[in-house]
Write a protein that holds these residues in place. Structure first.
Motif, PDB file in Angstrom:
ATOM      1  N   LEU A   1       1.098  19.218  11.578  1.00 29.35           N
ATOM      2  CA  LEU A   1      -0.131  19.813  12.113  1.00 29.35           C
ATOM      3  C   LEU A   1       0.138  20.615  13.388  1.00 29.35           C
ATOM      4  CD1 LEU A   1      -3.169  20.150  11.896  1.00 29.35           C
ATOM      5  CD2 LEU A   1      -3.405  18.059  13.255  1.00 29.35           C
ATOM      6  N   VAL A   2       0.982  20.114  14.249  1.00 27.83           N
ATOM      7  CA  VAL A   2       1.315  20.826  15.490  1.00 27.83           C
ATOM      8  C   VAL A   2       1.997  22.145  15.156  1.00 27.83           C
ATOM      9  CG1 VAL A   2       2.747  20.755  17.570  1.00 27.83           C
ATOM     10  CG2 VAL A   2       1.455  18.732  16.875  1.00 27.83           C
ATOM     11  N   ARG A   3       2.953  22.118  14.246  1.00 27.21           N
ATOM     12  CA  ARG A   3       3.655  23.356  13.859  1.00 27.21           C
ATOM     13  C   ARG A   3       2.702  24.349  13.215  1.00 27.21           C
ATOM     14  NH1 ARG A   3       7.708  21.656  10.010  1.00 27.21           N
ATOM     15  NH2 ARG A   3       6.793  19.604  10.049  1.00 27.21           N
ATOM     16  N   MET A   4       1.783  23.866  12.403  1.00 26.81           N
ATOM     17  CA  MET A   4       0.821  24.763  11.760  1.00 26.81           C
ATOM     18  C   MET A   4      -0.116  25.398  12.785  1.00 26.81           C
ATOM     19  SD  MET A   4       0.004  22.548   8.328  1.00 26.81           S
ATOM     20  CE  MET A   4      -1.406  23.504   7.881  1.00 26.81           C
ATOM     21  N   LEU A   5      -0.563  24.632  13.768  1.00 25.55           N
ATOM     22  CA  LEU A   5      -1.450  25.178  14.796  1.00 25.55           C
ATOM     23  C   LEU A   5      -0.734  26.198  15.677  1.00 25.55           C
ATOM     24  CD1 LEU A   5      -3.424  21.990  15.863  1.00 25.55           C
ATOM     25  CD2 LEU A   5      -4.268  23.957  14.567  1.00 25.55           C
ATOM     26  N   ILE A   6       0.531  25.938  15.972  1.00 22.94           N
ATOM     27  CA  ILE A   6       1.297  26.871  16.799  1.00 22.94           C
ATOM     28  C   ILE A   6       1.500  28.187  16.065  1.00 22.94           C
ATOM     29  CG2 ILE A   6       3.590  27.271  17.785  1.00 22.94           C
ATOM     30  CD1 ILE A   6       3.561  24.310  18.593  1.00 22.94           C
ATOM     31  N   VAL A   7       1.666  28.154  14.758  1.00 22.64           N
ATOM     32  CA  VAL A   7       1.803  29.389  13.980  1.00 22.64           C
ATOM     33  C   VAL A   7       0.436  30.054  13.777  1.00 22.64           C
ATOM     34  CG1 VAL A   7       2.467  30.306  11.726  1.00 22.64           C
ATOM     35  CG2 VAL A   7       3.932  28.648  12.866  1.00 22.64           C
ATOM     36  N   ALA A   8      -0.611  29.265  13.626  1.00 22.94           N
ATOM     37  CA  ALA A   8      -1.940  29.824  13.358  1.00 22.94           C
ATOM     38  C   ALA A   8      -2.535  30.547  14.562  1.00 22.94           C
ATOM     39  CB  ALA A   8      -2.890  28.714  12.909  1.00 22.94           C
ATOM     40  N   ALA A   9      -2.231  30.099  15.771  1.00 21.62           N
ATOM     41  CA  ALA A   9      -2.826  30.703  16.967  1.00 21.62           C
ATOM     42  C   ALA A   9      -2.486  32.192  17.100  1.00 21.62           C
ATOM     43  CB  ALA A   9      -2.418  29.921  18.205  1.00 21.62           C
ATOM     44  N   PRO A  10      -1.216  32.596  17.064  1.00 23.12           N
ATOM     45  CA  PRO A  10      -0.951  34.037  17.166  1.00 23.12           C
ATOM     46  C   PRO A  10      -1.374  34.803  15.912  1.00 23.12           C
ATOM     47  CG  PRO A  10       1.107  32.848  16.952  1.00 23.12           C
ATOM     48  CD  PRO A  10       0.030  31.833  17.127  1.00 23.12           C
ATOM     49  N   LEU A  11      -1.436  34.135  14.772  1.00 22.55           N
ATOM     50  CA  LEU A  11      -1.919  34.799  13.561  1.00 22.55           C
ATOM     51  C   LEU A  11      -3.390  35.186  13.723  1.00 22.55           C
ATOM     52  CD1 LEU A  11      -1.523  35.671  10.602  1.00 22.55           C
ATOM     53  CD2 LEU A  11      -2.234  33.365   9.957  1.00 22.55           C
ATOM     54  N   LEU A  12      -4.189  34.271  14.217  1.00 25.33           N
ATOM     55  CA  LEU A  12      -5.603  34.560  14.445  1.00 25.33           C
ATOM     56  C   LEU A  12      -5.783  35.616  15.524  1.00 25.33           C
ATOM     57  CD1 LEU A  12      -7.063  30.958  14.220  1.00 25.33           C
ATOM     58  CD2 LEU A  12      -7.222  32.788  12.521  1.00 25.33           C
ATOM     59  N   TRP A  13      -4.965  35.551  16.565  1.00 26.62           N
ATOM     60  CA  TRP A  13      -5.061  36.543  17.619  1.00 26.62           C
ATOM     61  C   TRP A  13      -4.664  37.925  17.099  1.00 26.62           C
ATOM     62  CZ3 TRP A  13      -7.644  35.967  21.865  1.00 26.62           C
ATOM     63  CH2 TRP A  13      -7.577  36.960  22.822  1.00 26.62           C
TER      64      TRP A  13
END
Length: 61
Positions: free
Chosen positions: A14-26
């Motif tokens: 979950l931590v790895r997914m959130l770290i990848v998702a943040a710049p994707l959303l930005w």
């Protein structure tokens, strides 16, 4: 390497997914508002993090 993917903080999926998702959303936000440069920059960051946490991680296993 700027980020140590073997650090204990990055073990949970979950931590790895959130770290990848943040710049994707930005990146999506920047493209939606017409800032192509920043969208491409954050898209590159997303690609780097995805490679680091998911693709290269499989090679180290």
């Amino acid at each position: 390497m700027m980020i140590d993917p073997d650090a204990p903080l990055f073990r949970p999926l979950l931590v790895r997914m959130l770290i990848v998702a943040a710049p994707l959303l930005w990146s999506a936000y920047e493209f939606a508002t017409g800032s192509v440069f920043w969208g491409a920059l954050f898209g590159g960051v997303t690609g780097y993090l995805f490679h680091l946490f998911f693709l290269a991680r499989a090679d180290r296993s």
